[in-house]
Design a protein around this motif. Structure first.
Motif, short mmCIF file in Angstrom:
data_model
loop_
_atom_site.label_atom_id
_atom_site.label_comp_id
_atom_site.label_asym_id
_atom_site.label_seq_id
_atom_site.Cartn_x
_atom_site.Cartn_y
_atom_site.Cartn_z
N GLU A 1 0.83 -1.20 0.00
CA GLU A 1 0.00 0.00 0.00
C GLU A 1 0.87 1.26 0.00
N PRO B 1 0.10 5.74 -0.24
CA PRO B 1 1.00 6.07 0.87
C PRO B 1 0.56 5.45 2.20
N GLY B 2 -0.60 4.77 2.22
CA GLY B 2 -1.09 4.20 3.48
C GLY B 2 -2.14 3.13 3.22
N ARG B 3 -2.91 2.84 4.24
CA ARG B 3 -3.85 1.72 4.20
C ARG B 3 -4.94 1.94 3.15
N ALA B 4 -5.07 0.96 2.25
CA ALA B 4 -6.07 1.09 1.18
C ALA B 4 -6.45 -0.28 0.62
N GLY C 1 -7.05 0.05 -3.21
CA GLY C 1 -6.91 1.43 -3.63
C GLY C 1 -8.06 2.33 -3.26
N ASP D 1 -6.00 8.63 -4.86
CA ASP D 1 -4.59 8.98 -4.58
C ASP D 1 -3.84 7.95 -3.75
N TYR D 2 -4.44 6.77 -3.57
CA TYR D 2 -3.78 5.67 -2.87
C TYR D 2 -3.78 4.46 -3.81
N GLN D 3 -2.64 3.75 -3.85
CA GLN D 3 -2.57 2.51 -4.62
C GLN D 3 -2.28 1.34 -3.67
N ALA D 4 -2.69 0.14 -4.11
CA ALA D 4 -2.49 -1.03 -3.25
C ALA D 4 -2.41 -2.30 -4.08
N ASN E 1 -0.34 10.74 -7.23
CA ASN E 1 -1.43 11.40 -6.52
C ASN E 1 -1.66 12.78 -7.12
#
Length: 502
Positions: free
Chosen positions: A362, A364-367, A378, A381-384, A478
Protein backbone atom coordinates in the motif's frame (compact mmCIF):
# COMPACT_ATOMS: atom_id res chain seq x y z
CA UNK A 1 -43.59 -7.98 33.23
CA UNK A 2 -44.54 -4.68 31.58
CA UNK A 3 -44.14 -4.09 27.83
CA UNK A 4 -43.99 -0.42 26.73
CA UNK A 5 -42.69 1.49 23.76
CA UNK A 6 -42.01 5.24 23.72
CA UNK A 7 -42.69 5.65 20.00
CA UNK A 8 -46.41 4.94 20.32
CA UNK A 9 -47.62 8.25 21.79
CA UNK A 10 -46.17 10.47 19.00
CA UNK A 11 -47.56 8.06 16.42
CA UNK A 12 -50.94 8.13 18.13
CA UNK A 13 -51.01 11.95 18.16
CA UNK A 14 -50.33 12.00 14.43
CA UNK A 15 -53.19 9.55 13.77
CA UNK A 16 -55.55 11.61 15.86
CA UNK A 17 -54.65 14.77 13.94
CA UNK A 18 -55.35 13.07 10.64
CA UNK A 19 -58.76 11.94 11.85
CA UNK A 20 -59.84 15.16 13.51
CA UNK A 21 -62.51 15.82 10.88
CA UNK A 22 -64.66 12.81 11.83
CA UNK A 23 -68.21 13.33 13.09
CA UNK A 24 -68.96 14.05 16.73
CA UNK A 25 -71.21 10.99 16.89
CA UNK A 26 -68.16 8.76 16.64
CA UNK A 27 -66.07 10.60 19.26
CA UNK A 28 -66.76 7.98 21.95
CA UNK A 29 -65.22 5.11 19.85
CA UNK A 30 -61.49 5.08 19.15
CA UNK A 31 -60.26 5.94 15.68
CA UNK A 32 -56.63 5.22 16.62
CA UNK A 33 -55.52 2.24 18.71
CA UNK A 34 -51.94 1.09 19.29
CA UNK A 35 -50.36 -1.55 21.58
CA UNK A 36 -46.90 -1.44 23.13
CA UNK A 37 -46.00 -4.89 21.78
CA UNK A 38 -47.14 -7.12 18.94
CA UNK A 39 -46.40 -10.50 20.52
CA UNK A 40 -46.20 -12.28 23.86
CA UNK A 41 -44.93 -15.75 24.75
CA UNK A 42 -45.90 -17.77 27.84
CA UNK A 43 -44.50 -20.94 29.34
CA UNK A 44 -46.63 -24.11 29.31
CA UNK A 45 -46.62 -24.52 33.09
CA UNK A 46 -46.89 -21.83 35.76
CA UNK A 47 -47.23 -19.03 33.18
CA UNK A 48 -46.68 -15.51 34.54
CA UNK A 49 -49.09 -12.74 33.57
CA UNK A 50 -47.76 -9.91 31.41
CA UNK A 51 -48.69 -6.23 31.30
CA UNK A 52 -48.81 -4.17 28.12
CA UNK A 53 -50.00 -0.65 27.37
CA UNK A 54 -52.80 0.18 24.95
CA UNK A 55 -52.97 3.74 23.59
CA UNK A 56 -56.15 5.18 22.04
CA UNK A 57 -57.85 8.50 21.29
CA UNK A 58 -61.20 7.22 22.66
CA UNK A 59 -62.76 4.00 23.86
CA UNK A 60 -61.58 0.61 22.56
CA UNK A 61 -63.15 -2.85 22.93
CA UNK A 62 -61.93 -6.45 22.93
CA UNK A 63 -62.74 -8.88 20.15
CA UNK A 64 -63.58 -12.46 21.18
CA UNK A 65 -60.67 -14.50 22.52
CA UNK A 66 -60.28 -18.21 23.40
CA UNK A 67 -61.07 -19.28 26.95
CA UNK A 68 -57.43 -20.03 27.80
CA UNK A 69 -56.53 -16.33 27.43
CA UNK A 70 -57.64 -13.69 29.95
CA UNK A 71 -57.40 -9.94 29.26
CA UNK A 72 -58.24 -7.27 31.87
CA UNK A 73 -59.70 -4.76 31.46
CA UNK A 74 -61.76 -5.68 28.39
CA UNK A 75 -62.26 -2.04 27.40
CA UNK A 76 -60.47 1.25 27.98
CA UNK A 77 -59.48 4.62 26.58
CA UNK A 78 -56.48 6.91 26.53
CA UNK A 79 -53.45 5.16 28.02
CA UNK A 80 -54.47 1.87 29.61
CA UNK A 81 -52.36 -0.78 31.29
CA UNK A 82 -53.70 -4.19 30.22
CA UNK A 83 -52.93 -7.50 31.91
CA UNK A 84 -52.80 -10.61 29.74
CA UNK A 85 -52.61 -14.06 31.31
CA UNK A 86 -53.07 -17.65 30.13
CA UNK A 87 -54.01 -20.92 31.77
CA UNK A 88 -51.56 -23.82 31.99
CA UNK A 89 -51.21 -25.72 28.73
CA UNK A 90 -51.93 -29.22 30.01
CA UNK A 91 -54.04 -32.17 28.84
CA UNK A 92 -54.55 -35.40 30.80
CA UNK A 93 -51.74 -34.48 33.16
CA UNK A 94 -49.16 -33.81 30.42
CA UNK A 95 -48.09 -30.75 28.48
CA UNK A 96 -50.30 -30.22 25.42
CA UNK A 97 -49.41 -28.97 21.93
CA UNK A 98 -48.17 -25.37 21.54
CA UNK A 99 -51.01 -22.93 20.94
CA UNK A 100 -51.55 -19.41 19.64
CA UNK A 101 -54.25 -16.75 19.72
CA UNK A 102 -54.58 -13.17 18.59
CA UNK A 103 -55.83 -10.52 21.01
CA UNK A 104 -57.46 -7.63 19.16
CA UNK A 105 -58.07 -4.18 20.65
CA UNK A 106 -60.42 -2.44 18.21
CA UNK A 107 -61.94 0.95 17.66
CA UNK A 108 -64.52 2.17 15.18
CA UNK A 109 -62.91 1.04 11.92
CA UNK A 110 -60.91 -1.86 10.53
CA UNK A 111 -57.81 0.32 10.54
CA UNK A 112 -58.27 1.33 14.18
CA UNK A 113 -57.20 -1.96 15.72
CA UNK A 114 -54.12 -3.28 17.47
CA UNK A 115 -53.25 -6.97 17.39
CA UNK A 116 -51.11 -8.87 19.89
CA UNK A 117 -50.10 -12.44 19.08
CA UNK A 118 -50.19 -14.66 22.16
CA UNK A 119 -48.11 -17.86 22.00
CA UNK A 120 -47.81 -20.55 24.64
CA UNK A 121 -45.12 -23.21 24.74
CA UNK A 122 -46.05 -26.86 24.52
CA UNK A 123 -45.01 -30.30 23.37
CA UNK A 124 -45.20 -30.06 19.57
CA UNK A 125 -44.59 -33.81 19.23
CA UNK A 126 -47.49 -34.88 21.48
CA UNK A 127 -49.86 -35.73 18.60
CA UNK A 128 -47.22 -35.88 15.88
CA UNK A 129 -47.61 -38.45 13.13
CA UNK A 130 -44.82 -40.66 11.88
CA UNK A 131 -43.76 -40.23 8.26
CA UNK A 132 -41.44 -41.89 5.78
CA UNK A 133 -38.80 -39.86 3.94
CA UNK A 134 -40.93 -39.87 0.78
CA UNK A 135 -43.95 -38.67 2.80
CA UNK A 136 -42.04 -35.72 4.26
CA UNK A 137 -40.98 -34.37 0.86
CA UNK A 138 -44.61 -33.66 -0.09
CA UNK A 139 -45.71 -32.15 3.25
CA UNK A 140 -46.47 -28.48 3.76
CA UNK A 141 -43.71 -26.35 5.27
CA UNK A 142 -44.02 -26.03 9.04
CA UNK A 143 -45.32 -29.58 9.52
CA UNK A 144 -43.91 -31.22 12.63
CA UNK A 145 -42.61 -34.68 11.74
CA UNK A 146 -41.21 -37.85 13.21
CA UNK A 147 -39.32 -40.11 10.82
CA UNK A 148 -38.84 -43.39 12.69
CA UNK A 149 -36.35 -44.89 10.25
CA UNK A 150 -34.09 -43.29 7.62
CA UNK A 151 -30.54 -44.01 6.43
CA UNK A 152 -27.67 -41.52 6.23
CA UNK A 153 -26.26 -41.53 2.69
CA UNK A 154 -24.06 -38.39 2.68
CA UNK A 155 -22.69 -36.10 5.40
CA UNK A 156 -21.95 -32.35 5.45
CA UNK A 157 -20.65 -30.05 8.16
CA UNK A 158 -24.18 -28.86 8.91
CA UNK A 159 -26.23 -32.02 8.55
CA UNK A 160 -26.70 -34.93 6.19
CA UNK A 161 -28.73 -36.47 3.41
CA UNK A 162 -31.02 -39.26 4.55
CA UNK A 163 -32.70 -41.71 2.24
CA UNK A 164 -35.68 -44.02 2.50
CA UNK A 165 -35.47 -47.75 3.14
CA UNK A 166 -35.96 -48.30 -0.59
CA UNK A 167 -33.25 -45.68 -1.38
CA UNK A 168 -35.53 -43.91 -3.85
CA UNK A 169 -36.29 -40.69 -1.93
CA UNK A 170 -33.86 -38.26 -0.29
CA UNK A 171 -34.07 -35.27 2.00
CA UNK A 172 -31.53 -33.02 3.71
CA UNK A 173 -31.69 -32.72 7.51
CA UNK A 174 -30.06 -29.92 9.48
CA UNK A 175 -28.53 -31.36 12.62
CA UNK A 176 -25.46 -31.09 14.83
CA UNK A 177 -25.66 -34.78 15.72
CA UNK A 178 -22.50 -36.73 14.85
CA UNK A 179 -23.69 -39.22 12.23
CA UNK A 180 -21.98 -41.38 9.62
CA UNK A 181 -22.94 -42.83 6.26
CA UNK A 182 -24.78 -46.10 6.89
CA UNK A 183 -26.38 -44.99 10.16
CA UNK A 184 -30.08 -45.70 10.65
CA UNK A 185 -31.57 -42.66 12.40
CA UNK A 186 -34.76 -41.61 14.19
CA UNK A 187 -35.63 -37.98 13.34
CA UNK A 188 -37.75 -35.38 15.14
CA UNK A 189 -38.09 -31.97 13.51
CA UNK A 190 -40.00 -29.59 11.27
CA UNK A 191 -40.29 -29.87 7.52
CA UNK A 192 -39.25 -26.71 5.66
CA UNK A 193 -38.10 -25.72 2.16
CA UNK A 194 -34.79 -23.96 1.51
CA UNK A 195 -34.18 -20.99 -0.79
CA UNK A 196 -33.93 -23.44 -3.72
CA UNK A 197 -37.41 -24.83 -2.90
CA UNK A 198 -35.95 -28.20 -1.92
CA UNK A 199 -37.20 -30.04 1.16
CA UNK A 200 -35.32 -29.98 4.47
CA UNK A 201 -35.99 -31.14 8.00
CA UNK A 202 -34.86 -28.71 10.70
CA UNK A 203 -34.13 -31.21 13.43
CA UNK A 204 -34.73 -30.92 17.16
CA UNK A 205 -33.37 -34.40 17.80
CA UNK A 206 -31.65 -37.13 15.80
CA UNK A 207 -31.02 -40.53 17.38
CA UNK A 208 -28.75 -43.16 15.84
CA UNK A 209 -30.60 -46.48 16.00
CA UNK A 210 -27.99 -48.70 14.35
CA UNK A 211 -24.83 -48.43 12.26
CA UNK A 212 -23.06 -50.01 9.31
CA UNK A 213 -25.94 -50.35 6.84
CA UNK A 214 -25.05 -50.61 3.15
CA UNK A 215 -26.51 -47.78 1.07
CA UNK A 216 -27.75 -49.12 -2.26
CA UNK A 217 -27.66 -45.98 -4.38
CA UNK A 218 -29.80 -45.90 -7.50
CA UNK A 219 -28.25 -45.32 -10.92
CA UNK A 220 -27.13 -41.65 -10.85
CA UNK A 221 -28.39 -39.13 -13.40
CA UNK A 222 -25.51 -38.05 -15.66
CA UNK A 223 -25.47 -34.22 -15.81
CA UNK A 224 -21.99 -33.38 -17.19
CA UNK A 225 -23.22 -32.42 -20.66
CA UNK A 226 -26.31 -30.59 -19.35
CA UNK A 227 -24.84 -28.77 -16.36
CA UNK A 228 -25.99 -25.39 -17.77
CA UNK A 229 -29.62 -26.48 -18.10
CA UNK A 230 -30.07 -29.17 -15.43
CA UNK A 231 -32.52 -28.54 -12.62
CA UNK A 232 -34.76 -30.63 -10.38
CA UNK A 233 -37.46 -30.14 -7.75
CA UNK A 234 -36.00 -32.93 -5.63
CA UNK A 235 -32.62 -34.00 -4.27
CA UNK A 236 -31.81 -36.26 -7.17
CA UNK A 237 -28.75 -38.52 -7.10
CA UNK A 238 -26.44 -37.26 -9.88
CA UNK A 239 -22.96 -37.72 -11.33
CA UNK A 240 -20.59 -35.58 -13.42
CA UNK A 241 -16.96 -35.25 -14.50
CA UNK A 242 -14.87 -32.10 -14.33
CA UNK A 243 -11.75 -30.42 -12.96
CA UNK A 244 -11.56 -30.07 -9.18
CA UNK A 245 -10.22 -26.99 -7.37
CA UNK A 246 -11.02 -26.01 -3.79
CA UNK A 247 -14.37 -27.84 -3.69
CA UNK A 248 -15.47 -26.37 -7.02
CA UNK A 249 -15.72 -28.49 -10.19
CA UNK A 250 -15.50 -26.82 -13.59
CA UNK A 251 -16.58 -28.44 -16.83
CA UNK A 252 -14.91 -27.41 -20.06
CA UNK A 253 -17.19 -25.26 -22.20
CA UNK A 254 -19.86 -24.87 -19.52
CA UNK A 255 -21.04 -21.57 -18.05
CA UNK A 256 -22.06 -23.17 -14.77
CA UNK A 257 -19.69 -24.73 -12.27
CA UNK A 258 -20.43 -27.12 -9.40
CA UNK A 259 -19.91 -26.18 -5.77
CA UNK A 260 -19.81 -28.84 -3.07
CA UNK A 261 -22.07 -27.96 -0.14
CA UNK A 262 -20.45 -27.81 3.32
CA UNK A 263 -17.91 -30.53 2.57
CA UNK A 264 -16.92 -32.46 5.67
CA UNK A 265 -13.58 -33.78 4.36
CA UNK A 266 -10.34 -32.35 2.91
CA UNK A 267 -9.94 -33.04 -0.80
CA UNK A 268 -7.17 -30.52 -1.55
CA UNK A 269 -5.00 -33.38 -2.86
CA UNK A 270 -7.38 -33.48 -5.85
CA UNK A 271 -6.83 -29.86 -6.82
CA UNK A 272 -6.07 -29.72 -10.54
CA UNK A 273 -7.33 -33.25 -11.17
CA UNK A 274 -10.19 -34.56 -13.23
CA UNK A 275 -12.72 -36.11 -10.87
CA UNK A 276 -15.87 -38.17 -11.19
CA UNK A 277 -18.35 -36.88 -8.68
CA UNK A 278 -21.50 -38.46 -7.28
CA UNK A 279 -23.88 -36.66 -4.97
CA UNK A 280 -27.25 -35.08 -4.36
CA UNK A 281 -28.55 -32.06 -6.24
CA UNK A 282 -29.06 -29.12 -3.86
CA UNK A 283 -30.19 -26.24 -6.04
CA UNK A 284 -28.91 -23.84 -8.68
CA UNK A 285 -28.05 -20.16 -8.39
CA UNK A 286 -26.43 -19.58 -11.79
CA UNK A 287 -23.57 -19.83 -12.43
CA UNK A 288 -23.32 -22.27 -9.51
CA UNK A 289 -24.92 -25.72 -9.21
CA UNK A 290 -24.85 -26.98 -5.61
CA UNK A 291 -24.29 -30.64 -4.81
CA UNK A 292 -23.94 -32.54 -1.54
CA UNK A 293 -20.99 -34.88 -2.03
CA UNK A 294 -21.51 -38.63 -1.74
CA UNK A 295 -18.31 -39.84 -3.40
CA UNK A 296 -15.44 -38.48 -5.48
CA UNK A 297 -13.02 -40.41 -7.68
CA UNK A 298 -9.65 -39.19 -9.02
CA UNK A 299 -9.66 -39.43 -12.81
CA UNK A 300 -6.20 -38.13 -13.66
CA UNK A 301 -4.20 -34.91 -13.59
CA UNK A 302 -5.46 -31.94 -15.60
CA UNK A 303 -3.03 -29.38 -14.25
CA UNK A 304 -0.41 -29.31 -11.48
CA UNK A 305 -1.39 -26.53 -9.08
CA UNK A 306 1.35 -24.97 -6.97
CA UNK A 307 -0.76 -22.21 -5.45
CA UNK A 308 -4.48 -21.37 -5.42
CA UNK A 309 -6.59 -18.85 -3.54
CA UNK A 310 -10.30 -18.11 -3.82
CA UNK A 311 -10.59 -16.21 -0.51
CA UNK A 312 -13.60 -18.28 0.56
CA UNK A 313 -12.00 -18.58 3.98
CA UNK A 314 -12.69 -14.82 4.44
CA UNK A 315 -16.44 -15.52 4.64
CA UNK A 316 -16.65 -15.18 8.47
CA UNK A 317 -15.00 -11.75 8.27
CA UNK A 318 -17.27 -10.69 5.39
CA UNK A 319 -20.44 -11.79 7.19
CA UNK A 320 -19.42 -10.20 10.47
CA UNK A 321 -18.52 -6.85 8.89
CA UNK A 322 -21.26 -6.59 6.26
CA UNK A 323 -18.88 -6.71 3.30
CA UNK A 324 -20.67 -6.68 -0.05
CA UNK A 325 -19.97 -7.83 -3.61
CA UNK A 326 -19.24 -4.66 -5.54
CA UNK A 327 -18.33 -6.36 -8.82
CA UNK A 328 -21.47 -8.47 -8.92
CA UNK A 329 -23.57 -5.39 -8.04
CA UNK A 330 -22.12 -3.16 -10.75
CA UNK A 331 -20.10 -0.87 -8.50
CA UNK A 332 -22.28 -0.88 -5.38
CA UNK A 333 -21.32 -2.67 -2.18
CA UNK A 334 -20.00 -2.21 1.33
CA UNK A 335 -16.21 -2.51 1.57
CA UNK A 336 -14.83 -2.28 5.13
CA UNK A 337 -11.08 -1.96 5.51
CA UNK A 338 -9.27 -5.17 6.30
CA UNK A 339 -7.84 -3.30 9.30
CA UNK A 340 -11.32 -2.92 10.84
CA UNK A 341 -13.17 -6.03 9.60
CA UNK A 342 -13.19 -8.74 12.27
CA UNK A 343 -14.51 -12.28 12.51
CA UNK A 344 -16.67 -13.45 15.41
CA UNK A 345 -13.54 -14.17 17.47
CA UNK A 346 -12.26 -10.61 17.02
CA UNK A 347 -9.39 -11.33 14.63
CA UNK A 348 -8.84 -8.67 11.98
CA UNK A 349 -8.89 -9.66 8.31
CA UNK A 350 -5.48 -8.00 7.94
CA UNK A 351 -4.09 -10.23 10.68
CA UNK A 352 -5.54 -13.32 9.01
CA UNK A 353 -3.98 -12.40 5.65
CA UNK A 354 -0.59 -11.80 7.22
CA UNK A 355 -0.85 -15.08 9.13
CA UNK A 356 -1.29 -16.88 5.80
CA UNK A 357 1.90 -15.32 4.49
CA UNK A 358 0.50 -12.52 2.33
CA UNK A 359 2.25 -9.18 1.98
CA UNK A 360 0.02 -6.10 2.03
CA UNK A 361 1.32 -3.55 -0.48
CA UNK A 362 0.00 0.00 0.00
CA UNK A 363 1.13 3.56 -0.77
CA UNK A 364 1.00 6.07 0.87
CA UNK A 365 -1.09 4.20 3.48
CA UNK A 366 -3.85 1.72 4.20
CA UNK A 367 -6.07 1.09 1.18
CA UNK A 368 -7.07 -2.61 1.11
CA UNK A 369 -10.71 -3.48 1.62
CA UNK A 370 -12.74 -6.60 2.28
CA UNK A 371 -15.44 -7.88 -0.05
CA UNK A 372 -17.59 -11.00 0.28
CA UNK A 373 -14.80 -13.52 -0.39
CA UNK A 374 -12.49 -11.33 -2.45
CA UNK A 375 -10.43 -8.14 -2.02
CA UNK A 376 -10.60 -4.54 -3.17
CA UNK A 377 -7.55 -2.30 -3.53
CA UNK A 378 -6.91 1.43 -3.63
CA UNK A 379 -8.75 4.68 -3.08
CA UNK A 380 -8.35 8.20 -4.42
CA UNK A 381 -4.59 8.98 -4.58
CA UNK A 382 -3.78 5.67 -2.87
CA UNK A 383 -2.57 2.51 -4.62
CA UNK A 384 -2.49 -1.03 -3.25
CA UNK A 385 -1.81 -4.64 -4.09
CA UNK A 386 -0.85 -8.03 -2.72
CA UNK A 387 2.27 -10.18 -2.46
CA UNK A 388 1.57 -13.90 -2.52
CA UNK A 389 2.82 -16.26 0.19
CA UNK A 390 5.97 -18.31 -0.38
CA UNK A 391 5.41 -21.02 -3.00
CA UNK A 392 7.44 -24.22 -2.68
CA UNK A 393 8.15 -27.41 -4.62
CA UNK A 394 8.07 -25.93 -8.13
CA UNK A 395 10.54 -27.98 -10.22
CA UNK A 396 13.22 -25.98 -11.99
CA UNK A 397 12.36 -25.23 -15.60
CA UNK A 398 8.61 -25.71 -15.13
CA UNK A 399 6.47 -23.70 -17.57
CA UNK A 400 4.01 -21.96 -15.32
CA UNK A 401 0.83 -19.96 -15.79
CA UNK A 402 -0.40 -17.38 -13.30
CA UNK A 403 -4.13 -16.73 -13.54
CA UNK A 404 -6.58 -14.56 -11.64
CA UNK A 405 -9.90 -12.79 -11.97
CA UNK A 406 -9.87 -9.02 -11.63
CA UNK A 407 -11.98 -5.94 -12.27
CA UNK A 408 -11.52 -2.16 -12.17
CA UNK A 409 -13.75 -0.01 -9.97
CA UNK A 410 -16.57 1.99 -11.54
CA UNK A 411 -17.62 5.21 -9.84
CA UNK A 412 -21.00 6.78 -9.29
CA UNK A 413 -20.61 8.77 -12.51
CA UNK A 414 -20.19 5.44 -14.38
CA UNK A 415 -16.56 6.11 -15.17
CA UNK A 416 -14.22 3.14 -14.90
CA UNK A 417 -10.90 3.65 -13.15
CA UNK A 418 -8.06 3.73 -15.74
CA UNK A 419 -6.14 1.10 -13.82
CA UNK A 420 -3.72 -1.52 -15.12
CA UNK A 421 -2.47 -4.53 -13.17
CA UNK A 422 1.23 -5.26 -12.96
CA UNK A 423 2.74 -8.58 -11.86
CA UNK A 424 6.25 -8.45 -10.43
CA UNK A 425 8.45 -11.45 -9.65
CA UNK A 426 11.30 -10.87 -7.23
CA UNK A 427 14.24 -13.26 -6.87
CA UNK A 428 16.77 -11.63 -4.57
CA UNK A 429 17.99 -8.47 -6.32
CA UNK A 430 16.39 -9.44 -9.63
CA UNK A 431 12.95 -7.97 -10.31
CA UNK A 432 10.97 -9.13 -13.34
CA UNK A 433 8.03 -6.86 -14.14
CA UNK A 434 5.53 -8.29 -16.60
CA UNK A 435 3.44 -6.44 -19.18
CA UNK A 436 0.60 -4.39 -17.62
CA UNK A 437 -2.89 -5.85 -17.91
CA UNK A 438 -5.59 -3.33 -18.79
CA UNK A 439 -9.30 -3.30 -19.52
CA UNK A 440 -11.57 -1.99 -22.28
CA UNK A 441 -14.71 -1.04 -20.35
CA UNK A 442 -16.54 1.93 -21.89
CA UNK A 443 -17.57 4.72 -19.51
CA UNK A 444 -21.34 5.19 -18.96
CA UNK A 445 -22.03 2.22 -21.28
CA UNK A 446 -20.64 -1.02 -19.90
CA UNK A 447 -21.62 -2.94 -16.80
CA UNK A 448 -18.91 -3.93 -14.31
CA UNK A 449 -17.94 -7.59 -14.48
CA UNK A 450 -15.00 -9.85 -13.79
CA UNK A 451 -12.13 -10.17 -16.25
CA UNK A 452 -9.86 -13.22 -16.43
CA UNK A 453 -6.10 -13.00 -16.84
CA UNK A 454 -3.76 -15.87 -17.85
CA UNK A 455 -0.07 -14.96 -17.73
CA UNK A 456 2.56 -17.41 -18.97
CA UNK A 457 5.72 -17.12 -16.86
CA UNK A 458 8.63 -17.86 -19.16
CA UNK A 459 12.26 -17.64 -18.18
CA UNK A 460 11.37 -17.13 -14.53
CA UNK A 461 12.25 -19.49 -11.71
CA UNK A 462 9.92 -19.84 -8.73
CA UNK A 463 11.51 -20.96 -5.45
CA UNK A 464 10.43 -20.71 -1.83
CA UNK A 465 12.28 -17.38 -1.67
CA UNK A 466 10.56 -15.91 -4.73
CA UNK A 467 7.96 -13.23 -4.16
CA UNK A 468 5.15 -12.61 -6.63
CA UNK A 469 3.35 -9.28 -6.29
CA UNK A 470 0.17 -8.14 -8.03
CA UNK A 471 -0.32 -4.37 -7.85
CA UNK A 472 -1.81 -1.46 -9.75
CA UNK A 473 0.13 0.81 -12.05
CA UNK A 474 0.77 4.46 -11.18
CA UNK A 475 2.42 3.40 -7.96
CA UNK A 476 2.78 6.48 -5.76
CA UNK A 477 0.90 8.84 -8.10
CA UNK A 478 -1.43 11.40 -6.52
CA UNK A 479 -2.94 14.83 -7.14
CA UNK A 480 0.19 16.57 -5.95
CA UNK A 481 2.48 14.72 -8.36
CA UNK A 482 0.16 14.59 -11.39
CA UNK A 483 -2.01 17.69 -11.06
CA UNK A 484 -5.27 15.79 -10.70
CA UNK A 485 -6.72 13.08 -8.48
CA UNK A 486 -5.58 9.54 -9.31
CA UNK A 487 -8.03 6.62 -9.38
CA UNK A 488 -6.44 3.15 -9.41
CA UNK A 489 -9.04 1.04 -7.61
CA UNK A 490 -9.50 -2.64 -8.46
CA UNK A 491 -10.56 -6.10 -7.26
CA UNK A 492 -9.00 -9.58 -7.32
CA UNK A 493 -10.19 -13.16 -6.82
CA UNK A 494 -9.30 -16.77 -7.79
CA UNK A 495 -5.52 -16.55 -7.98
CA UNK A 496 -3.77 -19.68 -9.25
CA UNK A 497 -0.21 -20.70 -10.22
CA UNK A 498 -0.18 -23.94 -12.22
CA UNK A 499 1.35 -26.12 -14.89
CA UNK A 500 -0.97 -27.52 -17.54
CA UNK A 501 -0.75 -31.29 -18.02
CA UNK A 502 -2.82 -31.88 -21.12
Amino acid sequence: MKFTNKIFMPALCLMVALLCGCSKEEDNVARAVLASTSSLTFSAQNPTEKIITVYSDAEWYMEEIPEWVTVTPATGSGTTEVTISVSENMRDGSIDNPREATVVFRGSTLSSRAEVKVSQDGDKYRDCKEYSVSDVVSLEDGTVVIVPGAYVSAVTTGGCIVTSASFDSNIYIETSENVEVGDEVYIMGTKESDTYKLSNIICDKVTVLSKGHEINHPQPVEITDKIDSYTSDKREYVTLRGVFLNNVITIEGAANSVSLVDVSGDYSNLNGHYVILKGYYSGTAAPVVRIVLESIQDDGVYEVIYFSENFEWLKPWAENSGAGQTVENDGTGEAPQIYTAKNAEGQLASEALLARGYGLEEIPGRAIYLQDCYLKFGKTDYQAGLTLPSIENVPEGTKLTLSFDWAPMVGGTRKFDPVKIIVSIVNGDKVTELEPIGHSFVDTVDKLEWLHADIVLEGVEITKDTRISIKSDGWGDNKETTGSSVYKRWFIDNIKLFQLNK
